[in-house]
Design a protein around this motif. Structure first.
Motif, short mmCIF file in Angstrom:
data_model
loop_
_atom_site.label_atom_id
_atom_site.label_comp_id
_atom_site.label_asym_id
_atom_site.label_seq_id
_atom_site.Cartn_x
_atom_site.Cartn_y
_atom_site.Cartn_z
N LEU A 173 0.88 -1.39 -0.28
CA LEU A 173 -0.06 -0.06 0.03
C LEU A 173 1.26 1.70 -0.02
O LEU A 173 1.62 0.91 0.58
N ILE A 174 0.74 1.64 -0.90
CA ILE A 174 1.73 3.29 -1.16
C ILE A 174 0.74 4.32 -1.08
O ILE A 174 -0.36 4.78 -2.09
N ALA A 175 1.71 5.35 -0.10
CA ALA A 175 0.90 6.91 0.13
C ALA A 175 1.21 7.59 -0.53
O ALA A 175 2.52 7.91 0.28
N VAL A 176 1.42 8.98 -1.40
CA VAL A 176 2.31 9.93 -1.09
C VAL A 176 1.57 11.05 -0.63
O VAL A 176 0.60 11.11 -0.70
N ALA A 177 2.78 11.65 0.68
CA ALA A 177 1.21 13.20 1.32
C ALA A 177 2.28 13.85 1.21
O ALA A 177 4.13 14.03 1.69
N GLY A 178 2.00 15.23 1.02
CA GLY A 178 2.43 16.62 2.12
C GLY A 178 2.97 16.63 3.10
O GLY A 178 2.62 16.17 3.84
N PHE A 179 3.68 17.70 3.27
CA PHE A 179 3.96 17.43 5.54
C PHE A 179 3.16 17.63 5.38
O PHE A 179 3.18 17.95 6.77
N ARG A 209 -1.46 12.59 -0.92
CA ARG A 209 -1.35 13.49 -2.61
C ARG A 209 -1.54 12.42 -3.63
O ARG A 209 -2.37 12.30 -4.64
N ARG A 210 -1.22 10.89 -3.23
CA ARG A 210 -1.65 9.77 -4.27
C ARG A 210 -1.75 8.78 -3.04
O ARG A 210 -1.08 8.99 -1.90
N ALA A 211 -2.69 7.74 -3.25
CA ALA A 211 -2.70 6.40 -3.09
C ALA A 211 -2.95 5.70 -3.91
O ALA A 211 -3.24 5.81 -5.48
N ASN A 212 -2.34 4.66 -4.59
CA ASN A 212 -1.89 3.38 -5.25
C ASN A 212 -3.45 2.55 -5.36
O ASN A 212 -3.91 2.96 -3.99
N GLY A 262 -5.77 14.85 -0.74
CA GLY A 262 -6.61 16.45 0.40
C GLY A 262 -6.85 15.68 1.82
O GLY A 262 -7.59 16.67 2.52
N ARG A 263 -7.63 14.55 1.96
CA ARG A 263 -7.86 14.26 3.41
C ARG A 263 -6.50 14.07 4.69
O ARG A 263 -5.37 12.83 3.28
N PRO A 264 -6.23 14.09 4.90
CA PRO A 264 -4.93 13.73 5.88
C PRO A 264 -5.22 12.48 6.30
O PRO A 264 -6.80 11.88 6.59
#
Lengths: 742, 218
Positions: free
Chosen positions: A285-291, A296-299, A315-317
């Motif tokens: 499970l891969i997520a890219v998130a901002g600081f 930002r992305r979810a695979n 956009g959701r925390p």
């Protein structure tokens, strides 16, 4: 794919080659033009000399024709030669007269300079002269011989013109021949140097030398002859020569560059494509998130697990999805990232759209420059729940192994089962002989209004000994009720019933419950064997005590008393004897004393077989008696605050008795301290001596018998006997339990 | 006190009881009644008001301390009645219990009855107001090993004297027993009293009680 990389390289290479060729061609063309121009200049210069020679020949002809009587003399001719020819730079001329009847052409008049140094020279021998003479005869103007190499090595030609010699009225046929050296023809070109080396050809030999250079030629016709002027073709020099190579070099560099760029671009494309595929295909499970902690992305794997589309997630925390209990820990771990950790790993529970929680094991890596967090997770829910279950089983198994009461085990089992399976309720029930089931312990309300003691009559769906699963649809989900039989020694002892509402329970639930049922069975079997063992020990001890009591009674009230009676009878008989039978009296009296001594001995022997005093006086007097009779001084302290059941007193008595015997026999003690006290619901006896210690608990049957006796009452017996430190025997016997078993 | 103390006898062993009765009858102790258990004994005592009660401790129904219980009851009811307990074995507690309740008390082992003269003497002493403790019991008390034993202060002779005091013998009785004069006994007794925390008393029963209690508690 390859062609896509090669195409630009090929194009650049082709253009390079074309440019190279073109530049070369242009250079060549320019050189060619320049050479041609030089040739043309040379032609013009040579043509001028040819024309000058032609004019001179015309002039000579005119001189010969116009001169009247007595005709031109040799002297005149020489003079003319020196006046006309010398300034022009030409060496020699002759007037040639054909010898009749012969092919010989004799130079009748000559300038007397080579090659016509002698009058009378046969010019017919000169190459092509005859042919030129013939042509001149037909031709109105002068003609030229071929350019030839003369005998003396010089190269030149003759310009010949028909010129009859007038002598008076008479015309004498002849020819004027003007010798033109090749050097003279080429002189202007040499002087002007505009054309460099020049080669002149006009039949016969060539004049001038071009060496090995490629010639560029130009021709002109004059004096009935075709002249060819050759100049060397110039090499391409300077920028023009460099230009093709510059183009070629640049092109090659460019194509190499294009190749490199193409390869790297292809690599980048491939890398991007690989990254995309990994992102999309990875089971992780891969997520890219901002600081800021927002998606930002979810695979796709993560989307599938959480049940949200990527659009819903972005956009959701991330923290929104974390179980409330895990948030603080998760925040604490991610704070470490802010504090500079290169990577953090942690586990937490994440809510999916359907409300279920999944355990995820995260590895989070920040990229600070881009203010981005890469979070990779694995779903460890199965492992977690397995570990959870193992831990629960271990906890229960530990209880069982510790031999806690079955009630405690049952309570733990229903707690663990309810928690583990998310059950609303769980009970342990026991089957009665009539097929009914009685609830022993239960948690939760979901199984029904059950409490300990609830009875399920035979035939009640809950009282199903084979185990069962029932599912029924409810507004809030499926209500599953599962019963798992508890088998003790081959018979169905009871059942664990669990009820849960929600998703249907997984098919392996029965199997997992069976593990707990197995532990319950073990606990029950253990408790039963323990109870049986205790009961059997108690029976043995009780039987032994009863026997001792009977023996004691038989001895004291039977044998001893009988001896006393016999003694009395004997005494009475003695009294009746007449005084004269003194001897008999004495014998009988001795017998009576013997009987008394026997009774005394019997009393001593039977002492301690059973502490009769316990029946009436209780433990304290009995222990005091033991202390008094002990061979080793005894310090006895008794703080017993309540009457004790007799069997417990008997046990205590024997513990002390045996300990005192050992202290006297084996320990070589000088003092024994006995403490007897009631502590809560336990009576504790401690017998400690100051002897040699080193007592072996396995030695002798005394201690073993004591242990049987104490443990039969649910008590414990501990022996401490380090060598040199005395021996301490501690017995603790529960008072309540003793009463229960009494 | 009549010259012939009347006796009520209680023992469940008929053979022994009859033997005792016959012995007592022959020896100026008229047996006015015999009982087989405690309840019967108490009833008979109330009926006959004997001078002396001879009772076996262990009797039906439980064969534990029925005799002692009956003796206790009788003692409460008739403080002046002489009571002699017969026991099959030494139980200090029982003896103490009885002694503590008053004088005219005896505690004897059953086997003691075959030494007829001594036994009858004992009964006589009790009937006359003394208290008697079986020598076996006294020996057990005296022989009990103690660390820091106060008896270690005593000479062997003084120990002997102390034991006889515990048995309930008067100084004269002790003197007879030891073949010494009463004065010598008194000297020993004084010495004992100076060494041990015992009260000086002329009362036989008090002396027995004090010595036995001391020996038991030391």
């Amino acid at each position: 794919m390859l062609s896509r990389q090669i195409a630009p390289i090929g194009l650049v290479l082709a253009m390079t080659v074309a440019g190279f060729v073109l530049a070369r061609a242009l250079g060549e063309r320019d050189v060619e033009r320049a050479s041609k121009h030089r040739a043309d200049v040379a032609v013009a210069e040579i043509r001028g000399r040819v024309a000058q020679g032609s004019d001179l020949a015309e002039s000579l002809r005119g001189f010969m024709v116009d001169h009247v009587s007595p005709g031109v003399t040799n002297g005149q001719f020489v003079d003319i030669g020196s006046r006309w020819l010398a300034p022009a730079g030409l060496p020699a001329a002759a007037w040639v007269k054909r010898v009749p009847g012969s092919t010989r052409l004799r130079a009748t008049l000559a300038t007397r300079v080579p090659p016509i140094a002698v009058p009378g020279l046969d010019l017919g021998a000169a190459p092509s002269f005859s042919e030129a003479a013939a042509r001149a005869a037909r031709h109105p103007g002068p003609v030229a011989t071929r350019l030839e190499r003369l005998g003396d090595g010089t190269r030149g030609l003759y310009i010949v013109a028909a010129a009859p010699r007038r002598t008076g009225r008479k015309l004498e046929p002849g020819l004027v021949a003007l010798f033109v050296p090749a050097s003279w023809l080429l002189e202007p070109t040499r002087k002007s140097r505009s054309s460099g080396a020049v080669e002149l050809r006009a039949g016969g030999a060539a004049a001038g030398n071009l060496g090995h250079a490629t010639p560029v030629g130009s021709t002109f016709s004059a004096l009935g002859r075709r002249f060819q002027v050759l100049v060397p073709k110039g090499a391409v020099r300077g920028p023009a020569a460099l230009l093709p190579w510059i183009i070629l070099g640049a092109g090659l560099v460019l194509s190499a560059l294009a190749g490199v760029l193409g390869v790297s671009a292809a690599r980048r494309v491939r890398a991007q494509r690989d990254a995309d595929r990994i992102f999309n295909l990875a089971p992780e499970l891969i997520a890219v998130a901002g600081f800021d902690g927002c998606f930002r992305r979810a695979n796709p794997a993560l989307q599938a697990l959480l049940g949200y589309s990527e659009a819903e997630l972005i956009g959701r925390p991330l923290l929104d999805f974390v179980h409330a209990d895990d948030r603080a820990r998760t925040e604490e771990r991610t704070r470490a990232l802010r504090d500079g950790a290169a990577q953090v790993a942690f586990e937490n529970r994440n809510a999916s759209k359907d409300g279920a929680y999944r355990w995820l094991e995260w590895t989070v890596t920040p990229v600070r420059d881009e203010q981005i967090i890469y979070a990779v997770a694995r779903d460890v829910t199965e492992r977690k729940s397995l570990a959870d279950e193992q831990a629960a089983l271990r906890r229960v198994a530990t209880l069982v192994a510790r031999g806690v009461s079955p009630a405690e085990t049952f309570a733990a089992v229903v707690e663990e089962v309810a928690r583990l399976f998310g059950a609303g309720g769980a009970v342990v029930a026991r089957f009665e002989p009539d097929g009914a089931a009685t609830v022993i312990v239960g948690v939760g309300q979901d199984v029904g209004e059950v409490t300990a003691g609830t009875r399920w009559e035979p035939g009640d769906p809950m009282a199903e000994p084979a185990g069962f699963r029932r599912e029924e649809r409810r507004p809030h989900g499926t209500r599953s009720v599962i019963g798992s039989p508890i088998m003790v020694e081959g018979r169905v002892w009871g059942t664990i019933v669990m009820s849960a509402t929600g998703d249907p329970l997984p098919p392996d639930t029965e199997r997992r419950m069976a593990s707990f049922a197995g532990l319950v069975a073990t606990a029950v079997a253990n408790a039963e064997s323990r109870a049986e063992l205790t009961a059997s020990r108690a029976r043995v001890v009780t039987a032994a005590d009863e026997t001792r009591r009977r023996i004691e009674r038989d001895l004291h009230d039977g044998a001893q008393q009988q001896l006393v009676s016999l003694g009395l009878g004997l005494r009475a008989a003695v009294e009746k004897l007449p005084p004269e039978l003194a001897e008999v009296r004495e014998e009988l009296s001795a017998t009576a004393r013997g009987l008394a001594a026997s009774a005394e001995e019997l009393r001593e022997l039977s002492r301690g077989i059973h502490p009769a005093i316990l029946s009436a006086g209780g433990l304290a007097p009995a222990l005091k008696t033991l202390a008094r009779r002990s061979a080793v001084p005894v310090q006895l302290t008794i703080s017993v605050d309540r009457p004790l059941p007799e069997h417990l007193e008997v046990a205590a008595y024997y513990v002390v008795s045996e300990a005192l015997t050992n202290a006297a026999k084996h320990a070589h003690a000088s003092e024994v301290t006995i403490n007897v006290a009631t502590e809560d619901s336990t009576i504790v006896l401690v017998v400690r001596d100051d002897g040699v210690g080193g007592a072996d608990p396995e030695r002798g049957s005394g201690l073993t018998g004591l242990r049987d006796r104490v443990e039969a009452l649910g008590g414990t017996l501990a022996l401490t006997s380090a060598a040199g430190e005395g021996t301490s025997l501690r017995a603790a016997i529960p008072i309540d339990e003793a009463e229960g078993l009494a | 006190v009549s010259a012939k103390p009347r006796v009520v006898l209680a023992d469940d062993d008929v053979l022994l009881r009859e033997g005792l009765a016959s012995l007592l009858e022959r020896s100026e102790f008229p047996v006015v009644a015999q009982a087989g258990d405690g309840t019967e004994l108490v009833a008979l005592v109330r009926e006959h008001r004997p001078e002396l009660v001879l009772v076996d401790i262990r009797m039906p129904p439980t064969h534990s301390t029925e005799g002692l219980d009956a003796a206790r009851e009788i003692r409460d009811e008739f403080p002046d009645m002489g009571i002699v307990l017969l026991s099959a074995h030494v139980e200090v507690e029982h003896a103490m219990e009885l002694l503590a309740r008053g004088g005219k008390t005896g505690y004897l082992l059953k086997s003691r009855v075959t030494d007829v003269d001594e036994f009858l003497d004992t009964l006589g002493r009790v009937a006359r107001g003394g208290s008697v403790v079986d020598p076996a019991l006294v020996r057990e008390l005296v022989d009990a090993r103690r660390r820091d034993d106060p008896l270690a202060e005593l000479t062997p002779r003084e120990r002997e004297v102390l034991g006889l005091m515990a048995e309930g013998r008067s100084n004269a009785g002790i003197g007879r027993q030891l073949w010494v004069t009463e004065g010598t006994v008194e000297k020993h007794v004084r010495s004992i009293l100076s060494k041990l925390p015992l009260p000086s008393t002329e009362d036989d029963h008090r002396r027995v009680l004090a010595v036995v209690a001391f020996l038991e508690a030391r």
